[in-house]
Scaffold this motif. Structure first.
Motif, PDB file in Angstrom:
ATOM      1  N   ALA A 123     -18.116  -2.784   3.566  1.00  0.00           N
ATOM      2  CA  ALA A 123     -17.699  -2.533   4.945  1.00  0.00           C
ATOM      3  C   ALA A 123     -18.365  -1.281   5.497  1.00  0.00           C
ATOM      4  O   ALA A 123     -18.741  -1.230   6.678  1.00  0.00           O
ATOM      5  CB  ALA A 123     -16.185  -2.393   5.000  1.00  0.00           C
ATOM      6  N   TYR A 170     -17.920  -7.935  11.269  1.00  0.00           N
ATOM      7  CA  TYR A 170     -16.648  -7.400  11.761  1.00  0.00           C
ATOM      8  C   TYR A 170     -16.082  -8.266  12.888  1.00  0.00           C
ATOM      9  O   TYR A 170     -16.827  -8.881  13.649  1.00  0.00           O
ATOM     10  CB  TYR A 170     -16.832  -5.984  12.304  1.00  0.00           C
ATOM     11  N   PHE A 212     -13.443  -5.928   8.697  1.00  0.00           N
ATOM     12  CA  PHE A 212     -14.600  -6.524   8.032  1.00  0.00           C
ATOM     13  C   PHE A 212     -14.187  -7.785   7.289  1.00  0.00           C
ATOM     14  O   PHE A 212     -13.286  -7.760   6.443  1.00  0.00           O
ATOM     15  CB  PHE A 212     -15.208  -5.520   7.049  1.00  0.00           C
TER      16      PHE A 212
END
Length: 308
Positions: A156, A254, A277
């Motif tokens: 992420a 995302y 994410f």
């Protein structure tokens, strides 16, 4: 897929074929579907249509069609064992196929409650298990931060860095973060602070109780717009950065988790700054399918309130 009836040609000899239907032809995209069909011998005869199997369990024969279990595929099993979530989704056939298999109940190896996976769904009726879960891999984000909570899971973190770099290069402006990973104990104090200031009802509109927060997974981040300094998250929605994020975040794996108009399903007020994410493949399926909540995306019940 047509539902027209194709009469059998009783006067002609027939033969039985085992037909593999590609993912794109399957209503549920559950991987490969195997159909046993009675094919007229005439070269110009049409194959009968494939019945929908969206609600069928693995191995159930409906109208001659058997849905294969994607979890039995060696590539899926190997990817899951290695913790390679993106590879597992790819082995299912991509984000849309993965989603359809989960909704159809045809993916027993996939748990939407596993906090270590990018497909985990956390909301007011789906707490983390265990409540004190901690991600195994966290690292600091290379962006300006307005709080000490500047870590994310490494996948992420890398995706957010690429997203922020492109946003800036495109002229949308600089992004920073307000909050990334928050531990169970930090969430206890964060939520308690909101309760003290706004009461329980007010706190529940904008802050998760400990054990119910996406931030605890290391997959969620609150972003802010930065210039000479970084602004408050409450001001983010009116910025050029917010408009860019709403349009392009999916390209980096995302989704905007709490959109305007979705509070009856998510249980939270709109938060254009809260990004979650889910990885590039699921984010693309989410975007392409026109979804606005993870609850809808995975066919889960709305979660407007805590059970108790």
């Amino acid at each position: 897929m047509s539902g027209a009836h194709h009469p059998r040609h009783a006067s002609r000899p027939s033969r039985v074929l085992i037909v593999a239907l590609p993912i794109g032809l399957a209503v549920t995209a559950l991987g490969m579907l195997w159909a046993v069909v009675d094919v007229p011998a005439a070269a110009d005869a049409e194959l009968p249509p494939t019945p929908a199997v969206a609600a069928q369990l693995p191995g159930v024969d409906v109208g001659g069609v058997i849905a294969a279990d994607p979890c039995a595929d060696a590539a899926v099993a190997e990817a899951l064992a290695a913790g390679a979530d993106e590879a597992a989704i790819a082995a299912f056939g991509g984000g849309a196929a993965f989603r359809d298999a989960v909704i159809a109940g045809n993916a027993p190896c996939i748990s939407l409650s596993d906090p270590a996976r990018i497909w985990v769904v956390v909301n007011k009726t789906r707490p983390l298990a265990p409540l004190g879960f901690e991600p195994s891999s966290l690292d600091g984000v290379d962006l300006a931060s307005t709080t000490p909570s500047d870590r994310l899971r490494t996948d992420a973190r890398d995706a957010l860095g690429a997203l922020a770099q492109t946003a800036d290069a495109s002229g949308a402006g600089v992004l920073g973060i307000n909050n990334g990973y928050r531990s169970y104990n930090l969430q206890v104090s964060t939520y308690s602070g909101f309760v003290a200031a706004e009461g329980v009802a007010g706190a529940d509109e904008g802050s998760a109780r400990a054990g119910f927060s996406e931030h605890q997974t290391g997959l969620a981040v609150d972003v802010v717009a930065c210039g000479d300094a970084c602004g408050e998250i409450d001001a983010f929605g009116s910025t050029a950065q917010a408009a860019w994020v709403a349009e392009h975040a999916w390209e980096y794996g995302y989704v905007v988790r709490y959109e305007s108009g979705a509070s009856d399903r998510t249980g939270y007020m709109p938060e254009p700054w809260h990004l979650r994410f889910v990885g590039p493949q699921l984010a693309a399926a989410y975007h392409d399918g026109g979804f606005h909540t993870l609850e809808e995306f995975f066919g889960l019940a709305a979660a407007p309130d805590y059970v108790h």
